[in-house]
Design an enzyme around this catalytic site. Structure first.
Site, PDB file in Angstrom:
ATOM      1  NE  ARG A 133      -0.294   1.668   3.494  1.00  0.00           N
ATOM      2  CZ  ARG A 133       0.906   2.616   3.691  1.00  0.00           C
ATOM      3  NH1 ARG A 133       1.964   1.767   3.938  1.00  0.00           N
ATOM      4  NH2 ARG A 133       0.692   3.666   3.686  1.00  0.00           N
ATOM      5  N   GLY A 134       0.321   2.364  -0.166  1.00  0.00           N
ATOM      6  CA  GLY A 134       1.186   3.484  -0.175  1.00  0.00           C
ATOM      7  C   GLY A 134       1.262   4.083  -1.790  1.00  0.00           C
ATOM      8  CB  ALA A 135       0.315   6.889  -3.756  1.00  0.00           C
ATOM      9  CG  ASN A 161      -2.566  11.637   2.431  1.00  0.00           C
ATOM     10  OD1 ASN A 161      -1.854  10.829   1.834  1.00  0.00           O
ATOM     11  ND2 ASN A 161      -2.083  11.776   3.707  1.00  0.00           N
ATOM     12  CE  LYS A 162      -5.408   5.665   4.236  1.00  0.00           C
ATOM     13  NZ  LYS A 162      -6.325   4.742   3.541  1.00  0.00           N
ATOM     14  CD  GLN A 169      -3.398   2.510   6.688  1.00  0.00           C
ATOM     15  OE1 GLN A 169      -4.024   3.033   7.689  1.00  0.00           O
ATOM     16  NE2 GLN A 169      -4.068   2.439   5.661  1.00  0.00           N
ATOM     17  NE  ARG A 225      -6.196   0.857  -1.807  1.00  0.00           N
ATOM     18  CZ  ARG A 225      -5.579   1.189  -0.653  1.00  0.00           C
ATOM     19  NH1 ARG A 225      -4.152   1.119  -0.614  1.00  0.00           N
ATOM     20  NH2 ARG A 225      -6.128   2.182  -0.153  1.00  0.00           N
ATOM     21  CG  ASP A 253      -3.191   8.138  -1.554  1.00  0.00           C
ATOM     22  OD1 ASP A 253      -2.905   8.475  -0.524  1.00  0.00           O
ATOM     23  OD2 ASP A 253      -2.743   6.929  -1.894  1.00  0.00           O
TER      24      ASP A 253
HETATM   25  O1  MRU Z   1      -4.694   3.398   2.077  1.00  0.00           O
HETATM   26  P1  MRU Z   1      -3.055   3.449   2.101  1.00  0.00           P
HETATM   27  O2  MRU Z   1      -2.436   2.925   3.084  1.00  0.00           O
HETATM   28  O3  MRU Z   1      -2.605   2.965   0.678  1.00  0.00           O
HETATM   29  O4  MRU Z   1      -3.076   5.112   1.947  1.00  0.00           O
HETATM   30  C1  MRU Z   1      -1.613   5.535   2.054  1.00  0.00           C
HETATM   31  C2  MRU Z   1      -1.632   7.177   2.209  1.00  0.00           C
HETATM   32  O5  MRU Z   1      -2.691   7.599   2.264  1.00  0.00           O
HETATM   33  C3  MRU Z   1      -0.123   7.505   2.017  1.00  0.00           C
HETATM   34  O6  MRU Z   1      -0.061   9.037   2.967  1.00  0.00           O
HETATM   35  C4  MRU Z   1      -0.063   7.971   0.660  1.00  0.00           C
HETATM   36  O7  MRU Z   1      -0.210   7.001  -0.264  1.00  0.00           O
HETATM   37  C5  MRU Z   1       1.382   8.534   0.455  1.00  0.00           C
HETATM   38  S1  MRU Z   1       2.532   7.332   0.294  1.00  0.00           S
HETATM   39  C6  MRU Z   1       3.931   7.980  -0.036  1.00  0.00           C
END
Ligand code: MRU
Length: 344
Positions: free
Chosen positions: A49-51, A242-243, A191, A87, A232
């Site tokens: 996970r994470g963009a 973002n999250k 997270q 996603r 994201d």
């Molecule tokens: O749902 P996730 O855990 O994939 O969400 C991740 C985030 O919101 C991060 O802040 C974002 O992807 C930046 S990662 C460098």
């Protein structure tokens, strides 16, 4: 890899290797996948996970489609389609798939596999360099002794190397700035508490975990000097997805005059999307809100709503730190300049 080092995504012996983030911090388990369908499932289930990490995993997933399959071209097409449905919010996924598609269209069938693999590794290289540069540029914004609040995980687990928001914090720490980190636990999947705390501990950076609802109290007591988060998808006007919970923090930061910084590589920018209202927001299973690790936390039969992201309006963002420079308001102008290749 050095001891204590980790890789969110890797490609070894014709397999995609993923550090299962759903098991952290209890177990450091690496999963190996030989089909793109397995990689797609791992992305949907947030094992990776994470963009940026989602984009890299998807790119390597496409590589698998070209290996030992009966009709590699058709299989690559299916992989591009299937992976795009994992996603919806992080634009890095779609950018990575678009790059893989370009390569697939440009080469003949015999070169498909090596060409796709080369492109996926090029993206890893670019992300590594972007993380380093974001870390350097962002650390300049962090004063010595600062207490920095971060949300979710925008560390190496979410990219490949240093991380973005966490890369800034790590760089400031390595520069001897004596930073302290408030880690928002980040409900519902934690997270922050599980992943960001794990990375900070490995780096020896002092931190304390707080529940998401505690940030306002800390800001009112002047216990937060800056908020640094990842992204994201950033729209052309600077609105940033973002999250879930990031927007709340930005409003609080504005109320308490705490600078609110976004750290993101250019691959997270989506100039084709005009503003935040057009960013697709992923909605995940209500069960993620109602239970944690198989333990029910609400009365049976409860309803829940689970949007995974929110949008912070550009006006609440003090700066976006990218590998190409720090964009200050007006963000729309800065984003436009950066995409024209102008120095900012
Ligand atoms: O749902 P996730 O855990 O994939 O969400 C991740 C985030 O919101 C991060 O802040 C974002 O992807 C930046 S990662 C460098």
């Amino acid at each position: 890899m050095k001891e204590g080092a980790f890789r969110s995504v890797d490609f070894r012996n014709d397999r995609v290797v993923i550090l299962d983030q759903t098991r952290l911090p209890r177990e450091e388990t690496y999963l190996e996948f030989s089909t793109w369908q397995e990689v797609a499932r791992a992305i949907s289930e947030m094992k990776v996970r994470g963009a940026p990490a989602i984009g890299l995993a998807a790119a390597f997933g496409v590589v698998l489609a070209a290996k030992d399959t009966l009709d590699p071209r058709a299989e690559v097409r299916r992989a591009l389609e299937g992976l795009s449905r994992t996603r919806p919010t992080a634009v890095n996924l779609f950018r990575a798939l678009a790059r893989m598609e370009q390569v697939a269209l440009a080469v003949d069938e015999t070169s498909l596999y090596p060409a796709l693999l080369k492109e996926a590794w090029a993206m890893v290289q670019e992300q590594t360099e972007a993380d380093r540069r974001i870390g350097e540029l962002g650390a300049e914004l962090i004063p010595s002794g600062a207490k920095v609040l971060t949300h979710c995980n925008a560390g190496g687990l979410a990219t490949y190397a240093l991380g973005t928001a966490l890369g800034i914090i790590k760089t400031a720490h390595r520069q001897g700035k004596g930073v302290f980190v408030w880690v928002d636990e980040t409900r519902p999947l934690l997270q922050g508490a599980r992943l960001t705390a794990w990375e900070l501990q490995k780096e020896g950076i002092p931190y304390a975990i707080i529940c998401d609802g505690m940030a306002g109290h800390l800001m009112s007591r002047r216990e937060v000097d800056a908020v640094v988060v990842g992204a994201d998808r950033i729209a052309a006007n600077g609105d940033t997805a973002n999250k879930i919970g990031t927007y709340t923090l930005a409003v609080l930061a504005d109320r308490h005059r705490v600078p609110f910084y976004v750290a993101a590589p250019l691959s997270t920018m989506d100039p084709a999307t005009g503003s935040g209202e057009h960013i697709p927001i992923e909605e995940r299973e209500p069960s993620e809100v109602l239970s944690f690790m198989g333990v029910e936390m609400a009365p049976a039969g409860s309803q829940a709503f689970n949007p995974a992201f929110d949008v912070t309006p550009a006006e609440l963002i003090a700066a976006i730190v990218t590998e190409a420079g720090v964009i200050r308001p007006p963000l729309d102008k800065g984003i436009e300049q950066i995409f024209k290749g102008e120095v900012i």
